[in-house]
Structures are given as C-alpha cells and as structure tokens.
Write an enzyme that holds these catalytic residues in place. Structure first.
Site, PDB file in Angstrom:
ATOM      1  CB  VAL A 232      -7.211  -1.571   0.135  1.00 20.88           C
ATOM      2  CG1 VAL A 232      -8.345  -0.930   0.926  1.00 20.88           C
ATOM      3  CG2 VAL A 232      -6.367  -0.495  -0.532  1.00 20.88           C
TER       4      VAL A 232
ATOM      5  CE  LYS B  96      -4.532  -0.703   5.099  1.00 21.02           C
ATOM      6  NZ  LYS B  96      -4.907  -1.283   6.390  1.00 21.02           N
TER       7      LYS B  96
ATOM      8  N   GLY C 188      -0.669  -8.169  20.098  1.00 20.06           N
ATOM      9  CA  GLY C 188      -0.090  -8.243  18.754  1.00 20.06           C
ATOM     10  C   GLY C 188      -0.871  -7.502  17.694  1.00 20.06           C
TER      11      GLY C 188
ATOM     12  CD  GLU D   2       3.614  -3.885  13.292  1.00 20.52           C
ATOM     13  OE1 GLU D   2       4.671  -4.303  13.799  1.00 20.52           O
ATOM     14  OE2 GLU D   2       2.949  -4.530  12.457  1.00 20.52           O
TER      15      GLU D   2
ATOM     16  CE  LYS E 299      -0.538  -0.290   5.020  1.00 23.06           C
ATOM     17  NZ  LYS E 299       0.019  -1.641   5.182  1.00 23.06           N
TER      18      LYS E 299
END
Length: 432
Positions: A134, A207, A189, A192, A107
């Site tokens: 996307v 996106k 998780g 990040e 992306k």
C-alpha cells in the site's frame, strides 16, 4: 565482518521493484551489522528467463526453479515482488509452510487472500510483512499495526494511486480533458499500456481493503470495496469544483461506524484547504483519524523502483531483526473482529450533481421538490444559462443515504424538464 551472522534470502522477481530491492540491499550492506546485528545476503533470484541480461544484477544468482529456493534450508527469507495472484500465492504459502519468513509487495493477493497467507504465517511462527503493498514508499501498514495500535481508528482515507492523481492534477492545473491527461501520463510512464486497474479505481480499492482490515481489526476484501473510477470526469466538473473552493481527487475512504464498515473508492470533491487537496502529481497520501491521535497524515511517493524498494527493504530489515532476536511471528493477522460491511445504499455522502435543464421559471422548484420528497436536502446551487432555452444547474446536497439520492435521481431522469445529467460525484465530509 566474518563474525557477523549472515541471513540468506531469495528474491522472487527481478523487474522494476525487484531491481530496486537488489540495489538497496547492496547499498546498505556495510550498514547492516549495526542496524540489524546481521547481514542479509541474496542467495537466489527467481526469474522466468535466466539468460535475459539484467543490468547491475549478479546473473549467477538467477534460477527459474522455485524448488531450488523452497528446498534450500539456508534461505530464511523469501521476498516476493512478482505481483499477481498465481504463482505468487502458491510460492508464499509453500514458503511459510516450510518455515521461511516472507516479505511481499503483492496488494492483489493480500486484498483477496490475506487471511489465508496470514493464517499460514501464524501457524508456522513466521513473519509475513507487506508494507510495500500500500502506497509504495510511504510507511502506513506498520504505523496502523503498531504505532497507532492504542487507538480506536474510525477513518482511514486518502490518495493511494499515483496515476489517477497525476491525471486529475493535469486536468485541474492545465485544464486538460481526461483523454489528453491520460495520454500524457502514459507517455511519461505514469500509466500502464492498459490503465484500467488505475483509472477504474481497482488498484486503489485493493489498497483500501488492506488498510481497512488493519485499521478496524476486521476482514475487508477487494469485493467489499465499492469502486468508481475517474473516466467520466470532465474539465467542466473540475471548473465547477474550483469555483466552489474544492478540488476533485480519487479518494479511497474507509470508515468504522456504529452500523458497520464503509469502504469505497470514488472521485470526490474535497475542500481546497484540506491537507489532501494539495497532494498533487504522482504523490500519495493517507489520512487517519483515531480517538487518541486525532488526525495524522502520511505522504510521499506511492510507487516506483526505489520508493517501493525502500518499503520492501525496510520489511526485510524488520524480519532480520526478529530472526536475530528470536522473536519472529510476533504480529500477524490482526483481524480479530467480524464487523458488518455496510452495503453502499446505506452509506451517507454529500453529492455534487451537474445537470442540463429547461431554462424557464419553476424548474428549480420542481427539482427541489423531487429532492425533498426523497429526503435529500440541498446545500448549494449554481445556475447558469447556456443559451437556446437551456440552463446548467449544479447542486451540492447535504449528507444523505445513497439509496435516497438514487431514488431522487431515478425520478429526475424521467422528468421532461431535465435534458441531461452528465455528472454525479460525491463530496467528502469528514466523519464526526
């Protein structure tokens, strides 16, 4: 299977998505002859470290030499799941110039350099597919390019970042503050170690740029998308939204208006009965409005090894079918228009504003007067005394151009009766 055509492919990247693509291609091997009229077989996997063990993957396919792939005439499809601008852009461009078809999930690259790589694909009669760029496993690129091509699309909007949707869901359902919800998302998780791209809205903006370009047949880049994240959303904002029969979602909104394209990503209040309001946790959803189809919504997993791998593998299958049929390069760049991108000051929205003011007669009238002088109409007001001569005022406006609302805000920030304006958010209103 000896008489079935074998199409050789190379995989660039063996991380989370790469391993998902690898697994799906193995699972589908026996089905491919019937589905595709061929079998897609990985010949090379480009990795940084060929010695690093990768569970379940055939290490004999690993290479750290891009030229081995580029110069191999047997390899017809290059599958890029590395991410980032470089070296992915160079690899994709070189592959297309060499007549190889490309499937990518990138992306970042498409939102900033989409025209360049799409032009290269068209020049060389190659397929360039990017469904996974996307909304992960949700089919949206192909529906926009093909299934909805007979529509004049006026709006494409939705929840296209699972991390922020998870955080806002926790803030809404479990009454958590932003920092606590982010910590939980990181622990599980969903976020990040550096969540900036997600929580500041940059991931969603990329996106939106891609979707708007396809939906409106005119180039929209990442820098064209006005972006605001969710870091300043508080539990108090969530509570007031609930009281008003709304929920707060980070929405990407692109509209094709008579005066140009509007494209933005921002936290917005949306009515609790809107289909997007019930899209929770890490799920994504995209809502499309067209003149023929009316409203359509696409919902599902927006990220992850197998959902994203599913979209990548679907594109690989499409390329394989085109190769077998001798019909590659059918649909590439669809941006044949050059529509104006509206500056954010011209965009119309409704606004939610939470402010602390002096608790005395005439305050609301004074604020209403400032709004009126700047062409802002008030639709709804909630006023609550919070003690010590202070009242909390929550105002929702009617639709207004951003520049007029900013002018009113500038005046109010200088008023002695206004102690603080901790929150200003937009309120979603479907375009006519």
């Amino acid at each position: 299977m000896s008489d079935v055509r074998v199409i050789k492919a190379a995989l660039l990247g063996a991380g989370t998505v790469g391993s998902g693509v690898y697994d799906i291609l193995q699972w589908q091997k026996d089905e491919m002859p019937k589905k595709l009229g061929a079998v897609v077989e990985l010949k090379k996997i480009l990795v940084r470290n060929t010695k690093k063990p990768r569970e379940g993957m055939d290490s004999s396919l690993f290479t750290d030499n891009w030229k081995e792939i580029l110069d191999d005439p047997e390899i017809e499809i290059v599958i890029e799941v590395m991410g980032g601008i470089e070296p992915a852009k160079t690899y994709i461009t070189e592959a297309l110039h060499a007549g190889k078809h490309v499937v990518t999930a990138n992306k970042d690259l498409l939102a900033e350099h989409g025209k360049e790589v799409l032009d290269a694909a068209e020049e060389h009669g190659c397929d360039l597919m990017f469904e996974a760029a996307v909304a992960g496993g949700i089919p949206i690129i192909r529906p926009l390019k093909q299934c909805l091509a007979a529509n004049h699309l006026t709006e494409v909007m939705g929840i296209v970042n699972g991390t922020t949707n998870y955080i806002l869901t926790k803030m809404t359902k479990d009454h958590m503050e932003f920092a606590d919800a982010l910590a939980l998302a990181t622990e599980l998780g969903y976020a990040e170690a550096d969540p900036t791209a997600d929580v500041e809205g940059y991931d969603a903006a990329r996106k939106v740029a891609i979707m708007a370009s396809i939906a409106f047949n005119s180039r929209v880049t990442f820098s064209d998308v006005y972006t605001q994240g969710i870091t300043k959303i508080t539990a108090a904002d969530i509570a007031y939204a609930t009281e008003m029969g709304m929920v707060i979602k980070l929405l990407g909104v692109a509209r094709n208006t008579d005066t140009g394209i509007e494209a933005g990503v921002y936290p917005m209040l949306i009515p609790a009965d809107h289909p997007l309001a019930g899209v929770n946790d890490s799920f994504n959803a995209v809502f499309v409005h067209g003149d023929a189809v009316d409203d359509a919504m696409f919902q599902g997993r927006g990220a992850g090894k197998l959902p994203t791998g599913s979209a990548v593998a679907g594109d690989i299958f499409e390329v394989a079918r085109d190769i077998v049929a001798g019909s590659t390069g059918r649909i590439n760049c669809t941006c044949y228009k050059n529509l104006r991108i509206k500056p954010v000051d011209e965009v119309q929205n409704r606004y939610f504003m939470r402010m602390e003011v002096e608790d005395r007669p005439g305050v609301l009238a004074a604020i209403a007067s400032v709004f009126g002088n700047n062409h802002v109409s008030i639709a709804q007001v909630i006023q609550k005394s919070v003690g010590e001569g202070t009242a909390e005022l929550v105002i929702i406006t009617d639709q207004v151009e951003e520049r007029h609302f900013k002018d009113a805000l500038l005046v109010m920030n200088e008023m002695s009766i206004v102690k603080e304006i901790p929150s200003v958010l937009r309120v979603y209103a479907q375009s006519e």
